[in-house]
Design an enzyme around this catalytic site. Sequence first.
Site, PDB file in Angstrom:
ATOM      1  N   ASP A  94      26.505  -4.777 -24.511  1.00  0.00           N
ATOM      2  CA  ASP A  94      27.290  -5.193 -23.349  1.00  0.00           C
ATOM      3  C   ASP A  94      26.385  -5.614 -22.192  1.00  0.00           C
ATOM      4  OD1 ASP A  94      29.616  -4.715 -24.707  1.00  0.00           O
ATOM      5  OD2 ASP A  94      30.067  -2.812 -23.716  1.00  0.00           O
ATOM      6  N   GLU A 141      30.174 -12.770 -28.485  1.00  0.00           N
ATOM      7  CA  GLU A 141      28.898 -13.136 -27.868  1.00  0.00           C
ATOM      8  C   GLU A 141      28.802 -14.629 -27.602  1.00  0.00           C
ATOM      9  OE1 GLU A 141      28.013 -13.170 -32.355  1.00  0.00           O
ATOM     10  OE2 GLU A 141      29.378 -12.211 -30.936  1.00  0.00           O
TER      11      GLU A 141
END
Length: 363
Positions: A247, A275
């Site tokens: 993250d 992503e």
Amino acid sequence: MDQATGFRHRERAPVRDDSGLGHPDLLLFDEARRIIASSGLRPEPQVYELLWHHLTGADPALSRDIERAMEEGDGLTPEVIGEIRRAHLGEIAASELHAIMETAHGASGRLADRLQAGLADIEAYDRTLLDEDLKLGAGAGTAEELVVVIQRLRRANARILAANRRLESDIEKANRETSALLERLESAERAARTDTLTGLLNRRGLMMELRRAIDRARAHGSPLSVALVDVDHFKRINDQWGHAIGDEVLRYLGGFLAHCLKARDGSFVGRHGGEEFIAVFPDLEISAASAAMDAIRAALARQVVRRTSDGARLGRIAFSAGVAGLKPDDSPESLIDRADNAAYAAKRAGRDRVLPEMPDRGI
């Protein structure tokens, strides 16, 4: 893409049901029920809606996020479902929307009551004027009687002036309440278009802004290019460092992309899901956009990422990106799809590079 190439461009599989037991889409319903049962989710409408988008292949990016969630970590939890819904469907939180509606209902009710009271004040004033007019019309009367009439009219005028002031105050208050409600609604709408992890546009907000950018480009006859950015070896980052660090990487990359694009007038970036990020370059042909994206990639390669908690060195981040240019018949989805294909080609070519889409070669 690294961890999910198996479901790139997921298409809805042909559904056959030779049992004669109902509509073929019941098989998709059964699959949704199986996922809900295996994940322990409550069978709520919002869960079914999200899984329906996934199982029909209506949104490949949404499908990738759902399958990643099922394969990794804690699976499909209510929190994950909520995050995916906000990212892809852009919901305003039901509790916030309910609170806004309740506040609006109360404000409108109070204003309606005050307007009704104001109407009653006006009607009473009209009756007073009519009564005094009838008395004056019946005869001039004595001086004392005229004084009494004038006093009654003065009192009636004072009452209606006071009522008008109260009404003006109530209307001003209602205007302030309405402005505050609009601000809350706009804030909730912004939250519905914002990715909670990176603070960038989420997929819903991104698609809205991309549609506007495409409309502007077509209206002015100007070019527009889109880059799909995909973190290289992101699964390896999660496996080695954990999802919290993953993250942090996404937050860092999102901030880096936003910083680099800030200097380019009209350019913006959003998180497409997982992503993947989308960078939009108004007024740039595909070659110029590819060069700009490659300069960002090279600048990122010179950065050393450190863990926020203790400053520990995590290494460097690399990404692969594909760039596509707007065509006359493009939708936002088709434009991103071609950028996705180019990014996939960049992955296959060795990663850490930017590739433009392949030109059309005709038949």
